[in-house]
Design an enzyme around this catalytic site. Structure first.
Site, PDB file in Angstrom:
ATOM      1  N   HIS A 149      31.779  76.391  42.125  1.00  0.00           N
ATOM      2  CA  HIS A 149      31.637  77.075  40.833  1.00  0.00           C
ATOM      3  C   HIS A 149      30.640  78.236  40.924  1.00  0.00           C
ATOM      4  O   HIS A 149      30.819  79.267  40.285  1.00  0.00           O
ATOM      5  CB  HIS A 149      31.130  76.114  39.757  1.00  0.00           C
ATOM      6  CG  HIS A 149      32.202  75.317  39.073  1.00  0.00           C
ATOM      7  ND1 HIS A 149      33.200  75.898  38.323  1.00  0.00           N
ATOM      8  CD2 HIS A 149      32.424  73.980  38.996  1.00  0.00           C
ATOM      9  CE1 HIS A 149      33.988  74.951  37.824  1.00  0.00           C
ATOM     10  NE2 HIS A 149      33.539  73.772  38.222  1.00  0.00           N
ATOM     11  N   HIS A 188      32.533  70.732  44.968  1.00  0.00           N
ATOM     12  CA  HIS A 188      33.229  71.279  43.791  1.00  0.00           C
ATOM     13  C   HIS A 188      32.245  72.105  42.946  1.00  0.00           C
ATOM     14  O   HIS A 188      32.573  73.216  42.515  1.00  0.00           O
ATOM     15  CB  HIS A 188      33.808  70.098  42.992  1.00  0.00           C
ATOM     16  CG  HIS A 188      34.428  70.439  41.676  1.00  0.00           C
ATOM     17  ND1 HIS A 188      35.741  70.164  41.380  1.00  0.00           N
ATOM     18  CD2 HIS A 188      33.899  71.025  40.553  1.00  0.00           C
ATOM     19  CE1 HIS A 188      36.002  70.569  40.140  1.00  0.00           C
ATOM     20  NE2 HIS A 188      34.901  71.088  39.609  1.00  0.00           N
ATOM     21  N   GLU A 189      31.031  71.566  42.742  1.00  0.00           N
ATOM     22  CA  GLU A 189      30.059  72.271  41.893  1.00  0.00           C
ATOM     23  C   GLU A 189      29.525  73.534  42.577  1.00  0.00           C
ATOM     24  O   GLU A 189      29.337  74.563  41.920  1.00  0.00           O
ATOM     25  CB  GLU A 189      28.908  71.340  41.485  1.00  0.00           C
ATOM     26  CG  GLU A 189      29.321  70.098  40.702  1.00  0.00           C
ATOM     27  CD  GLU A 189      30.238  70.369  39.523  1.00  0.00           C
ATOM     28  OE1 GLU A 189      30.143  71.450  38.933  1.00  0.00           O
ATOM     29  OE2 GLU A 189      31.070  69.499  39.204  1.00  0.00           O
ATOM     30  N   CYS A 224      38.049  68.944  36.211  1.00  0.00           N
ATOM     31  CA  CYS A 224      36.956  69.877  35.949  1.00  0.00           C
ATOM     32  C   CYS A 224      36.795  69.991  34.437  1.00  0.00           C
ATOM     33  O   CYS A 224      37.789  70.099  33.717  1.00  0.00           O
ATOM     34  CB  CYS A 224      37.302  71.244  36.548  1.00  0.00           C
ATOM     35  SG  CYS A 224      36.013  72.472  36.300  1.00  0.00           S
ATOM     36  N   LEU A 225      35.556  69.970  33.965  1.00  0.00           N
ATOM     37  CA  LEU A 225      35.328  70.055  32.517  1.00  0.00           C
ATOM     38  C   LEU A 225      35.796  71.397  31.949  1.00  0.00           C
ATOM     39  O   LEU A 225      36.045  71.496  30.749  1.00  0.00           O
ATOM     40  CB  LEU A 225      33.846  69.828  32.193  1.00  0.00           C
ATOM     41  CG  LEU A 225      33.327  68.405  32.495  1.00  0.00           C
ATOM     42  CD1 LEU A 225      31.828  68.325  32.236  1.00  0.00           C
ATOM     43  CD2 LEU A 225      34.074  67.362  31.681  1.00  0.00           C
ATOM     44  N   GLY A 228      29.739  66.088  37.036  1.00  0.00           N
ATOM     45  CA  GLY A 228      29.086  67.272  37.575  1.00  0.00           C
ATOM     46  C   GLY A 228      29.310  68.452  36.650  1.00  0.00           C
ATOM     47  O   GLY A 228      30.294  68.500  35.906  1.00  0.00           O
ATOM     48  N   GLN A 264      29.566  77.274  33.989  1.00  0.00           N
ATOM     49  CA  GLN A 264      30.442  76.589  33.035  1.00  0.00           C
ATOM     50  C   GLN A 264      29.851  76.580  31.623  1.00  0.00           C
ATOM     51  O   GLN A 264      30.580  76.362  30.659  1.00  0.00           O
ATOM     52  CB  GLN A 264      30.702  75.143  33.474  1.00  0.00           C
ATOM     53  CG  GLN A 264      31.562  75.054  34.729  1.00  0.00           C
ATOM     54  CD  GLN A 264      31.835  73.612  35.097  1.00  0.00           C
ATOM     55  OE1 GLN A 264      31.018  72.969  35.751  1.00  0.00           O
ATOM     56  NE2 GLN A 264      32.965  73.078  34.662  1.00  0.00           N
TER      57      GLN A 264
HETATM   58 NI    NI Z   1      34.376  71.900  37.748  1.00  0.00          NI
END
Ligand code: NI
Length: 173
Positions: free
Chosen positions: A138, A134-135, A92-93, A45, A50
């Protein structure tokens, strides 16, 4: 085109994002770039902030085996959440190599606009439910580490500050 992923801490990861009024060529390019960036990372995701774009757009694909199922959700909103909670080890990226067990509703109903401009609604379960929550977090400037206690959160943030200093020194970010 693969875009650079912001690493925590970054003020853009803490700010709420703007709704998307219409599907434009710019939004289509952004969604396509975000999917490419997510698959390359690799991740399941990615949210627009991000990659430094403060718009309410997320992409996901939680299929581990089998044909890919790329999804792009514009202005996603949780309209119902189960009382049942599920715990997943999240990463998380924007917070590389850090993981923590986070409890969230095990299923959620989400509405969104797709890339044709049509409204969609779906109940997400399992890993998809965790990922979509989670997304969406963000888009509201919230990270999974915000669910942890202050000590754990600070420890991770310090590691990320160190990582960013190292990346800056090596000139790759
Ligand atoms: Ni994340």
């Amino acid at each position: 085109m693969i875009r650079d992923i912001l690493i925590h801490p970054d003020p853009r990861l803490k700010k709420p994002c703007e709704p998307i009024a219409a599907v434009t060529a710019e939004i289509l390019t952004l969604a396509s770039d975000m999917l490419e960036t997510m698959y390359e990372a690799p991740g399941i995701g990615l949210a627009a902030p991000q990659v430094g774009v403060m718009k309410r757009l997320i992409v996901m694909d939680c299929i581990k085996d089998g044909p890919p199922e790329p999804m792009a959700l514009l202005n996603p909103q949780v309209t119902w959440a189960s009382e049942d909670l599920a715990s997943y080890e999240e990463g998380c990226l924007s917070i590389p190599d850090q993981y923590a067990e986070i409890k969230r509703p095990s299923s959620v109903k989400v509405t969104w606009m797709d890339l044709t401009g049509a409204l969609q609604e779906r109940i997400f379960e399992g890993l998809w439910a965790t990922c979509v929550q989670h997304e969406i977090d963000h888009l509201d400037g919230k990270l999974f580490i915000d669910y942890l206690g202050p000590l754990k959160r600070q420890m991770i943030t310090r590691k990320m500050e160190k990582l960013k200093r190292e990346l800056a020194r090596s000139g790759s970010n």
